[in-house]
Design an enzyme around this catalytic site. Structure first.
Site, PDB file in Angstrom:
ATOM      1  N   ASP A 254       0.829  -1.212   0.000  1.00  0.00           N
ATOM      2  CA  ASP A 254       0.000   0.000   0.000  1.00  0.00           C
ATOM      3  C   ASP A 254       0.860   1.258   0.000  1.00  0.00           C
ATOM      4  O   ASP A 254       0.468   2.289  -0.534  1.00  0.00           O
ATOM      5  CB  ASP A 254      -0.900   0.030   1.239  1.00  0.00           C
ATOM      6  CG  ASP A 254      -1.922  -1.101   1.240  1.00  0.00           C
ATOM      7  OD1 ASP A 254      -1.888  -1.943   0.324  1.00  0.00           O
ATOM      8  OD2 ASP A 254      -2.761  -1.145   2.161  1.00  0.00           O
ATOM      9  N   LEU A 256       3.660   1.751  -1.501  1.00  0.00           N
ATOM     10  CA  LEU A 256       4.611   1.623  -2.608  1.00  0.00           C
ATOM     11  C   LEU A 256       5.336   2.921  -2.946  1.00  0.00           C
ATOM     12  O   LEU A 256       6.540   2.929  -3.193  1.00  0.00           O
ATOM     13  CB  LEU A 256       3.865   1.131  -3.852  1.00  0.00           C
ATOM     14  CG  LEU A 256       4.666   1.136  -5.157  1.00  0.00           C
ATOM     15  CD1 LEU A 256       5.697   0.020  -5.146  1.00  0.00           C
ATOM     16  CD2 LEU A 256       3.739   1.003  -6.364  1.00  0.00           C
ATOM     17  N   SER A 259       7.632   3.816   0.674  1.00  0.00           N
ATOM     18  CA  SER A 259       8.437   2.845   1.418  1.00  0.00           C
ATOM     19  C   SER A 259       9.612   2.384   0.575  1.00  0.00           C
ATOM     20  O   SER A 259       9.628   2.540  -0.648  1.00  0.00           O
ATOM     21  CB  SER A 259       7.571   1.662   1.853  1.00  0.00           C
ATOM     22  OG  SER A 259       6.935   1.061   0.734  1.00  0.00           O
ATOM     23  N   THR A 267      10.533  -5.192   7.653  1.00  0.00           N
ATOM     24  CA  THR A 267       9.199  -5.455   8.192  1.00  0.00           C
ATOM     25  C   THR A 267       8.602  -6.762   7.678  1.00  0.00           C
ATOM     26  O   THR A 267       7.486  -7.112   8.046  1.00  0.00           O
ATOM     27  CB  THR A 267       8.229  -4.312   7.838  1.00  0.00           C
ATOM     28  OG1 THR A 267       8.231  -4.117   6.416  1.00  0.00           O
ATOM     29  CG2 THR A 267       8.642  -3.022   8.523  1.00  0.00           C
ATOM     30  N   GLY A 320      15.134  -3.078  12.270  1.00  0.00           N
ATOM     31  CA  GLY A 320      16.213  -2.208  12.716  1.00  0.00           C
ATOM     32  C   GLY A 320      17.004  -2.700  13.893  1.00  0.00           C
ATOM     33  O   GLY A 320      17.896  -1.999  14.377  1.00  0.00           O
ATOM     34  N   VAL A 325      20.436  -2.801   6.341  1.00  0.00           N
ATOM     35  CA  VAL A 325      20.496  -3.392   5.008  1.00  0.00           C
ATOM     36  C   VAL A 325      20.928  -2.297   4.035  1.00  0.00           C
ATOM     37  O   VAL A 325      20.339  -1.213   4.012  1.00  0.00           O
ATOM     38  CB  VAL A 325      19.134  -3.965   4.594  1.00  0.00           C
ATOM     39  CG1 VAL A 325      19.202  -4.539   3.177  1.00  0.00           C
ATOM     40  CG2 VAL A 325      18.654  -5.018   5.580  1.00  0.00           C
ATOM     41  N   TYR A 529      -7.591  -7.010   6.628  1.00  0.00           N
ATOM     42  CA  TYR A 529      -7.069  -5.668   6.902  1.00  0.00           C
ATOM     43  C   TYR A 529      -8.223  -4.820   7.415  1.00  0.00           C
ATOM     44  O   TYR A 529      -9.244  -4.666   6.738  1.00  0.00           O
ATOM     45  CB  TYR A 529      -6.518  -5.087   5.604  1.00  0.00           C
ATOM     46  CG  TYR A 529      -5.542  -3.947   5.754  1.00  0.00           C
ATOM     47  CD1 TYR A 529      -4.176  -4.161   5.704  1.00  0.00           C
ATOM     48  CD2 TYR A 529      -5.987  -2.641   5.932  1.00  0.00           C
ATOM     49  CE1 TYR A 529      -3.274  -3.123   5.814  1.00  0.00           C
ATOM     50  CE2 TYR A 529      -5.098  -1.592   6.048  1.00  0.00           C
ATOM     51  CZ  TYR A 529      -3.746  -1.834   5.986  1.00  0.00           C
ATOM     52  OH  TYR A 529      -2.856  -0.798   6.103  1.00  0.00           O
TER      53      TYR A 529
END
Length: 621
Positions: A254, A256, A259, A267, A320, A325, A529
């Site tokens: 969602d 996109l 993030s 995550t 984290g 990364v 959701y």
């Protein structure tokens, strides 16, 4: 983000396969560096700075900007519909004016640390600016946005750094260790788990490591369908760069647009098209990670391996806690030859779930298929512009008569499925014919491609709507879970009843907002959701009430066989439940891994509950 039918994809990569017997063929190319996205993002809410819902004096709502298919059109029904659902007077004149920016906590003194950082970082790669620090100190939970608009944050990073390369992250880590600082990775800042929220008791200098200048596609291999991408690349940047080579990663969460690849890994994210492309753990072949013990990396990547306990696996969902990364090698797919939207009306949620179950067994699951409950169906209707002209009004009236009179659907129970088909023409034709045949078997009827596209686009706009409601005295947020097929309806009903009960017992004004959609399907179950909210004017500490209501809803989720999270993660918002999903031995295992790879807690995000306990035992928080 605009979507539509796609042109035919380029010739298949098989045309580029090297001849048999050739030695070490070169199949990788290095794309030229692309410019960083220049679009300004909102500082006090979701999304782009030029895009937000505003209420006009006549009560209509308009989405500013021109980025989405509902931008710059009047939506006369939206605010009245929300007001009716909440049984509250949301209006143009009843406004909760934001007070951004709040007071920002002073930065801790770090002169020697900053001086050493500037021996290898340029001036604009280190910032102590208050608003720069503030933005890296929060994600996008409703509580955090409410805090920066109407209250304050107690603790934010003391400085922000913007590395440009993996080597700079390595040097940064060494300097932070030397000076006893704490590192917090920052990607798009889109999490809804309080993962970035800092404890007031964190006494060390906190450095937020903003990764978004590390956004390059380092190499791309269209023959072997792989690419190496820096972790700070946002989804919209990845989509645009891979499309230049006729490829896609296929991962569309969602969030996109904002993030990042590193955030998706941290995550353990899922995307709306996971049916075709997989979740993030299916897409990432390898990664490079900077930890307190050194760099986790390997010299080459193979399609699949059995090589013992691979350290990369600890990074999925790490939030984290273990390191940063910096790059990842991901699978690629050709841009699909055909993309089509569709939608199906179904009599009720029970038959909507049964439709999905049979579809999953059929082998014809499209890239994305989501069933929205009755409230969310009406939500979508409220987002339609006013019908213009006599013919449009006649068509709308006729469609309603067909649905309610001819098909006999109850407007207060009917649901809608929105669908995205992708693949070759043959694949899409097969998926469409199979899906609509199954839908008809469950009392469903086609509702058109336009409704399907609008439903898919709603995903990108709904967070903007949340921010709109804040400005008119409502507070709302989302949460999610996955659950076996056999308990999905039980879970939905139990959560709904618990939300109603909690709202009533707290004597909150009006009625609660509650809606859900079934967003992903698996052989073993589904993801559900939810959105929840309430009218908050006159409520003492609405954030606390919302948090406690969501906590109660999560109790029902776990009691109904649901997961703690499907793709949002744990962060700090769900850490109280960790002991209910993991045994004491499991929690001790996670704790020992953290202590082994980061004994000084250099990466002090303190997410997952168990890892936060390490700080408490050391007296750090």
């Amino acid at each position: 983000m605009a979507h539509g039918k796609r042109d035919a994809a380029p010739p298949p990569a098989s045309a580029n396969l090297p001849p048999r017997g050739s030695r070490a063929p070169v199949t990788r190319i290095t794309p030229p560096p692309a410019a960083l996205p220049l679009d300004d993002e909102s500082k006090d809410g979701w999304g782009f700075a030029d895009t937000r819902f505003v209420v006009k004096p006549n009560g209509s709502v308009v989405l500013t900007g021109d980025r989405y298919n509902i931008s710059n059109v009047e939506l006369p029904s939206l605010l009245p519909w929300i007001s009716g659902i909440l049984s509250a007077p949301l209006s143009y004149g009843n406004r909760n004016e934001p007070h951004y920016p709040p007071a920002v906590p002073a930065a801790r003194e770090a002169t020697a640390l900053i001086d050493e950082l500037r021996t290898f970082l340029d001036e604009d790669q280190v910032s102590t600016d208050d608003l720069v620090r503030l933005r890296r100190g929060h994600g996008h939970t409703g509580a955090e946005i409410w805090a920066i608009r109407y209250e304050h944050l107690d603790r934010v990073p003391d400085l922000v750094v913007f590395p440009l390369s993996h080597d700079e992250v390595v040097k940064l880590t060494d300097v932070a260790k030397k000076h006893g600082a704490c590192l917090i990775p920052f990607g798009g800042g889109t999490n809804v788990t309080d993962a970035l929220r800092l404890s007031i008791d964190e006494q060390r200098v906190v450095i937020a490591v903003d990764m978004r200048r590390m956004n390059k596609v380092l190499w791309i291999d269209t023959v072997n369908r792989m690419a190496c991408i820096e972790a700070g690349a946002t989804g919209r940047h990845i989509v645009a760069e891979l499309a230049k080579h006729g490829m896609t990663m296929g991962h569309e969460p969602d969030s996109l647009e904002f993030s990042t690849l590193g955030g998706w890994i941290a995550t353990n994210a899922s995307g709306m098209k996971k049916n075709r492309y997989g979740n993030i753990e299916d897409l990432v072949l390898d990664m490079q990670v900077v930890t307190a013990r050194g760099v986790v990396e390997r010299p080459q990547v193979a399609p699949r391996e059995s090589v013992g306990s691979n350290p990369k696996n600890f990074m999925f969902g790490s939030e984290g806690n273990y390191g940063i990364v910096t790059t990842a090698v991901v699978k690629l797919f050709p841009v699909p030859e055909v993309q089509r939207y569709g939608s199906v009306l179904l009599p009720d949620l029970e038959r909507g779930l049964a439709f999905l179950y049979d579809l999953q067994q059929s082998g014809a699951v499209p890239s994305s298929v989501r069933v929205m409950d009755n409230t969310q169906f009406h939500f979508g209707q409220a987002l339609k512009p006013k019908a213009a002209g006599v013919l449009a009004k006649v068509k709308s009236t006729a469609e309603k008569l067909v649905v309610t009179k001819v098909k006999g659907y109850d407007p207060n129970r009917m649901v809608v499925a929105t669908i995205v088909f992708e693949g070759t023409k043959e694949e899409v034709d097969f998926q469409e014919s199979t899906l609509y045949r199954i839908a008809e078997r469950h009392g469903g009827m086609k509702a058109g491609a336009t409704n399907g596209e609008r439903g898919y686009q709603l995903t990108f706009g709904i967070a903007y709507i949340r921010d709109l409601t804040f400005e008119h005295w409502a507070i709302a947020e989302s949460f999610e879970t996955s659950v076996p097929w056999s308990r999905a309806l039980e879970l939905y009903d139990r959560v709904h009843r618990r939300v109603l009960r909690e709202h009533e017992q707290r004597r909150l004004p009006g009625k609660p907002f509650f809606t859900g959609r079934i967003t992903q399907v698996y052989p073993t179950g589904v993801c559900i959701y939810f959105y929840m909210g309430f009218y908050a004017k006159g409520v003492d500490d609405p954030v606390r009430h919302y948090s406690e209501m969501e906590h109660a809803a999560r109790e029902e989720i776990l009691a109904s066989g649901g997961s703690l999270s499907h793709h949002h993660g744990v962060g700090k918002i769900r850490q109280d439940f960790v002991k209910e999903i993991y045994s004491e031995g499991s929690r001790e295992f996670a704790k020992q891994v953290k202590q082994a790879v980061d004994p000084e807690n250099l990466f002090g995000a303190a997410n997952h509950g168990v890892l936060g306990q390490i700080q408490i035992e050391r007296g750090e928080g």
